[in-house]
Design a protein around this motif. Sequence first.
Motif, PDB file in Angstrom:
ATOM      1  N   THR A   1       7.220  -5.705  -2.481  1.00  0.00           N
ATOM      2  CA  THR A   1       6.764  -5.149  -3.562  1.00  0.00           C
ATOM      3  C   THR A   1       6.807  -6.323  -4.632  1.00  0.00           C
ATOM      4  OG1 THR A   1       8.084  -3.162  -3.190  1.00  0.00           O
ATOM      5  CG2 THR A   1       7.592  -3.637  -5.659  1.00  0.00           C
TER       6      THR A   1
ATOM      7  N   LEU B   1       0.146   1.966  -1.895  1.00  0.00           N
ATOM      8  CA  LEU B   1       0.116   0.659  -2.729  1.00  0.00           C
ATOM      9  C   LEU B   1      -0.582   0.971  -4.110  1.00  0.00           C
ATOM     10  CD1 LEU B   1      -1.589  -2.028  -0.027  1.00  0.00           C
ATOM     11  CD2 LEU B   1       0.679  -1.888  -0.719  1.00  0.00           C
ATOM     12  N   GLN B   2      -0.200   0.124  -4.913  1.00  0.00           N
ATOM     13  CA  GLN B   2      -0.502   0.256  -6.347  1.00  0.00           C
ATOM     14  C   GLN B   2      -2.111  -0.510  -6.491  1.00  0.00           C
ATOM     15  OE1 GLN B   2       0.299   2.146  -8.660  1.00  0.00           O
ATOM     16  NE2 GLN B   2       2.525   2.563  -8.103  1.00  0.00           N
ATOM     17  N   TYR B   3      -3.062   0.268  -5.863  1.00  0.00           N
ATOM     18  CA  TYR B   3      -4.321  -0.347  -5.819  1.00  0.00           C
ATOM     19  C   TYR B   3      -4.880  -0.918  -7.274  1.00  0.00           C
ATOM     20  CZ  TYR B   3      -3.942   1.523  -1.080  1.00  0.00           C
ATOM     21  OH  TYR B   3      -3.635   2.021   0.095  1.00  0.00           O
TER      22      TYR B   3
ATOM     23  N   LEU C   1       3.492  -8.903  -3.465  1.00  0.00           N
ATOM     24  CA  LEU C   1       1.894  -8.408  -3.591  1.00  0.00           C
ATOM     25  C   LEU C   1       1.298  -8.761  -4.869  1.00  0.00           C
ATOM     26  CD1 LEU C   1       0.352  -7.097  -1.570  1.00  0.00           C
ATOM     27  CD2 LEU C   1       0.840  -4.898  -2.427  1.00  0.00           C
TER      28      LEU C   1
END
Length: 372
Positions: A119, A69-71, A122
């Motif tokens: 994608t 995930l692109q935290y 989120l």
Amino acid sequence: MDVLVAAAVAVPVFVPFGTAPEVTPFGVLFNLGTVVPLLWRRQAPFAVALVVACFAMGVSLHHRPGQVLQYGALVAIYTLADLGRHRWQRWGFIAALMATIPPGALLIKGNDAGEFMFTLLLPMTAFLLGTLARTARERSEALVERSAQLEREREAEAARAAAEERARIARDMHDVLAHAVSIMVVQAEAGPVVVRTDPDQAERVFEAITDAGRDAMAQLRRMLGVLKEEQDVGVRAPAPTVSALPGLVEHVDRTHVRVRLMVEGAGRDLPANADLAAYRIVQEALTNTVKHAGARTAEVRLRWTDHELEITVTDDGQGHDGSEPGWRRGGDGLIGIRERAASCGGTAQAGPLEGGGFRVLARLPYAAAVTA
């Protein structure tokens, strides 16, 4: 707090470094770029969001190593939605993001339908949560400001009420002192004459002076008592009302002016402010008669009608020449009569009579205080 957030994001970001098949310098740089800018996310939310988005795109394309995930990007999007200073920054960023994610996910990354929706939704969820947090904070700030405004209004209202009370006390003190001092001065001036020619009358003169001074002291003690934080029971004497007018008339009648009280109609219960105003109006009118009119007789007439109490005070003195209204020639006393009548919804007039004399006419409605 920002350091803790950046540290919390750094943990999942750098966990893949231990299991990734390949780690490159660009991979390290891109991953660091999604974490380090979060240290300044509150100072510059829009700039941080742009920088983190660029590095997140590098992580996704380079993928050595990648992120599940692109935290950092999610935190930056949330922060921009929550703390972004301008609407165009917030909505422009999310619009650009929604425009670039579909071609990147479908054409470049080759996501299937499930991966594509994940994608896409989120970052939208992060933006929505940030917007909700912003709305809740703004609502809370609005409530705090409203509470502060109400407090200021209450303070202003209290100050206004205190000023009105001081003005009321000042008017009452003026009426009491003017009435008492006028009677005392008039009687004292007549004293040296009657003490030689009419001892009985001289005795009545001194009694009138004594009564006027004693009555003034009692009323002043009551009025000044309300300015003290603690009051004795004796200080809290009731304010004078219409029922006290016979005593006032009898008191003035002891001077050189003969005063008669006439009552027409059945008495009614007046509102408290009108009851006090009626007494003060008669008191001030008789004081003016004693001080200025040079009158020998005066009459106080109370007329109880269906809707109002009509008060008429007339004398046979010199009055005015009629060239100016009584309010302007009469000084503060007659102005005070008008203000007292207006304060309880009534009216008042004053002026000379044809053939000599002067008249004060006031009308006080019964229900003025109820409807106010």
